[in-house]
Design a protein around this motif. Structure first.
Motif, PDB file in Angstrom:
ATOM      1  N   GLU A 174       0.843  -1.204   0.000  1.00 48.91           N
ATOM      2  CA  GLU A 174       0.000   0.000   0.000  1.00 48.91           C
ATOM      3  C   GLU A 174       0.871   1.243   0.000  1.00 48.91           C
ATOM      4  O   GLU A 174       1.900   1.293   0.668  1.00 48.91           O
ATOM      5  N   ASN A 175       0.404   2.218  -0.729  1.00 49.90           N
ATOM      6  CA  ASN A 175       1.108   3.511  -0.788  1.00 49.90           C
ATOM      7  C   ASN A 175       2.525   3.420  -1.328  1.00 49.90           C
ATOM      8  O   ASN A 175       3.388   4.204  -0.947  1.00 49.90           O
ATOM      9  N   ILE A 176       2.771   2.402  -2.150  1.00 54.13           N
ATOM     10  CA  ILE A 176       4.073   2.343  -2.827  1.00 54.13           C
ATOM     11  C   ILE A 176       3.814   2.484  -4.317  1.00 54.13           C
ATOM     12  O   ILE A 176       3.037   1.715  -4.900  1.00 54.13           O
ATOM     13  N   LYS A 177       4.408   3.508  -4.923  1.00 55.76           N
ATOM     14  CA  LYS A 177       4.211   3.721  -6.359  1.00 55.76           C
ATOM     15  C   LYS A 177       5.458   3.255  -7.093  1.00 55.76           C
ATOM     16  O   LYS A 177       6.578   3.641  -6.729  1.00 55.76           O
ATOM     17  N   PHE A 178       5.224   2.460  -8.132  1.00 55.41           N
ATOM     18  CA  PHE A 178       6.353   1.907  -8.879  1.00 55.41           C
ATOM     19  C   PHE A 178       6.479   2.586 -10.238  1.00 55.41           C
ATOM     20  O   PHE A 178       5.478   2.876 -10.891  1.00 55.41           O
TER      21      PHE A 178
END
Ligand code: SAH
Ligand code: HSM
Length: 357
Positions: A174-178
């Motif tokens: 969650e809340n990790i943008k790749f």
């Protein structure tokens, strides 16, 4: 760093070693990128020049007039990735790194995101993301409220697609943008320069990829310059006490490097970092690779492992017979491997270097 041994299976340890090692002299002088040009280390441990590595001095190569059929493994990135996957299946490489992530990474990242709502992470040569996701889960745990941007620099389309599959299947991101960038480290630097950008990062890692850049000191210096004031740079390479060191010290000049790769170990980094006045910590991770299949003629996985060990495309079929004979003999010797219960375990110990901002 003490002389951490390596652990073959059945010995008492899994991952055991770590510790504070050294720091660059305060205020020490400028970094000279020419001091260690993309290099293998010579017989006395001194950096060897590229020309020496590429064969002039090597009695096992054909005379320069005869073109060698040997090609560097990276000329076929798909086969490189295939051989890397067999390597991962037969080695304890990722397990050793996982030990480091569990035991030491929390301290390493303890202050990288203090006071920040967004943490920027840059993965260079992230591969299929196995280690990246473990690192991210530790950052996530330390900074539960922050958004994490994770950018990946990776030239292999296949690796990127495996990485994306892994992310799609994971449930704790969650809340990790790749963001994935299909390019090399050098291309990233050129792109940033062309775009006149100097984006800063809170955590940068280069896990088992520095062998593939054109100028190692300049690359380390460039990425170090992109660290935020509390950021950290993590580098993992094969250890200077590993079987890789023994094999490559002796045979680097016989392998086709083709300007695509070179040999460097964690043992080479302190000199580079000291001369730049950088502070760092070193950790030694025991690991082994089961190379028994390399000694079974016609074994496809054995052939892929030999490619990976020598960075040569189809080493078995393209190496001169005398070179092949010598390499096979070397691989069984105590400087490279330990033989236990009829299996040959290559010393794949690794060195972790954490560079301070
Ligand atoms: N970090 C991953 C993958 C290591 S294998 C892990 O430890 O599992 C090395 C990776 O570097 C491969 O995925 C390869 O495609 C990539 N690579 C090769 N040349 C590179 C370069 N010049 N710049 C960045 N990555 C590179
Ligand atoms: N020359 C590649 C060394 C290595 N890469 C070990 C991953 N692990």
């Amino acid at each position: 760093m003490d002389g951490a041994g390596w652990e073959a299976p059945g010995r008492e340890g899994g991952w055991v070693k770590g510790g504070w090692i050294g720091r660059g002299p305060a205020g020490s002088t400028a970094w000279d990128p020419r001091s260690i040009p993309r290099t293998a280390r010579g017989a006395q441990g001194a950096p060897a020049r590229r020309e020496e590595l590429q064969g002039a001095a090597c009695p096992l190569l054909q005379p320069p007039s005869m073109a060698s059929p040997m090609r560097n493994l990276l000329t076929d990135l798909d086969r490189y990735v295939q051989s890397f996957r067999v390597f991962l299946e037969r080695s304890t490489e990722h397990q050793s790194m996982q030990g480091f992530v569990e035991r030491h990474l929390p301290d390493v990242i303890a202050s990288i995101g203090n006071g920040k709502s967004t943490i920027n992470v840059l993965s260079i040569g992230g591969g299929a993301g196995e280690m990246d996701l473990q690192i991210l889960s530790k950052i996530r745990a330390r900074y539960p409220g922050a958004t994490i941007n994770n950018d990946v620099i990776e030239p292999s389309a296949d690796q990127i697609s495996k990485y994306k599959e892994r992310v799609a299947q994971a449930s704790n991101l969650e809340n990790i943008k790749f963001a994935w960038h299909k390019e090399t480290a050098d291309e990233y630097e050129s792109r940033m320069n062309a775009e006149k950008k100097t984006k800063k990062w809170d955590f940068i890692h280069m896990i088992q990829m520095l062998y593939y850049v054109k100028d190692i000191p300049a690359t380390v210096r460039y990425f170090h310059s992109l660290l935020e004031s509390q950021g950290k740079l993590l580098i993992i390479l094969v250890s200077g006490k590993s079987g890789w060191e023994t094999l490559w010290k002796k045979y680097a000049s016989s392998f086709p490097l083709e300007d695509l790769c070179c040999y460097v170990s964690s043992g080479d980094l302190p000199r580079m970092l000291d001369s730049a006045g950088l502070k760092y910590q070193l950790y030694e991770l025991p690991s082994h690779l089961d190379i028994t299949s390399c000694f079974t003629e016609g074994d496809k996985d054995g052939e892929l492992l030999l490619d990976f060990l020598t960075e040569t495309l189809d080493f078995t079929k393209t190496a001169p017979p005398e070179l092949k004979r010598q390499v096979m003999e070397e691989l069984r010797k105590p400087g490279c491997s330990e033989i236990r219960d009829g299996k040959v375990f290559f010393n794949n110990s690794q060195g972790v270097i954490v560079v301070e901002p």
